[in-house]
Design an enzyme around this catalytic site. Sequence first.
Site, PDB file in Angstrom:
ATOM      1  N   THR A  89     -33.889-145.175  49.256  1.00 32.64           N
ATOM      2  CA  THR A  89     -33.427-143.864  48.837  1.00 32.64           C
ATOM      3  C   THR A  89     -33.004-143.955  47.386  1.00 32.64           C
ATOM      4  OG1 THR A  89     -32.068-142.012  49.582  1.00 32.64           O
ATOM      5  CG2 THR A  89     -30.960-144.115  49.381  1.00 32.64           C
ATOM      6  N   CYS A 139     -41.036-142.043  42.908  1.00 33.33           N
ATOM      7  CA  CYS A 139     -40.762-143.013  43.976  1.00 33.33           C
ATOM      8  C   CYS A 139     -41.139-142.444  45.345  1.00 33.33           C
ATOM      9  CB  CYS A 139     -39.281-143.386  43.954  1.00 33.33           C
ATOM     10  SG  CYS A 139     -38.803-144.478  45.292  1.00 33.33           S
TER      11      CYS A 139
END
Length: 175
Positions: free
Chosen positions: A2, A159
Amino acid sequence: MTTIITVRKGGKVVMAGDGQVSLGQTVMKGNARKVRRIGKGDVIAGFAGATADAFTLLERLEKKLEQYPGQLMRAAVELAKDWRTDKYLRNLEAMMLVADKSITLAITGNGDVLEPEHGTTAIGSGGNFAFAAARALMDTDKPAEEIARRALDIAADICVYTNHNIVVELLDVES
């Protein structure tokens, strides 16, 4: 993984994180809450890494804050000592950012308790992207929350383990 970011600017400290939970190459959940208030609501914390491990560490940090009320640095150092030396805790795979009105800290399983420079820091799989974006925006007139959100958006664009479902917690530093 994350991405979690903190931005301290203009009398505010903002922590923001995305909501993606991945299991290997599969997105399991898109709206997890990885940024939250802890203690008596005067500390915000965000975590990256294994979720169960992070919750274990958050619980431990809350206990340390009860032992050392109003002393985030002391509580964080005590947690880091335990994390590094305890056989069980040593195997936990997570990182945390914590902030109160006066200080922001990154806590790692290596025993590191780091106070960032430049008013911002980020952790997680997209942490370097978010950090670079936030650093670039710190000298603009944008407020802390907008910088944090924009930095996370940029990280999520790059990402694959970060999404655009952003959760924000904010503390007023000047109140």
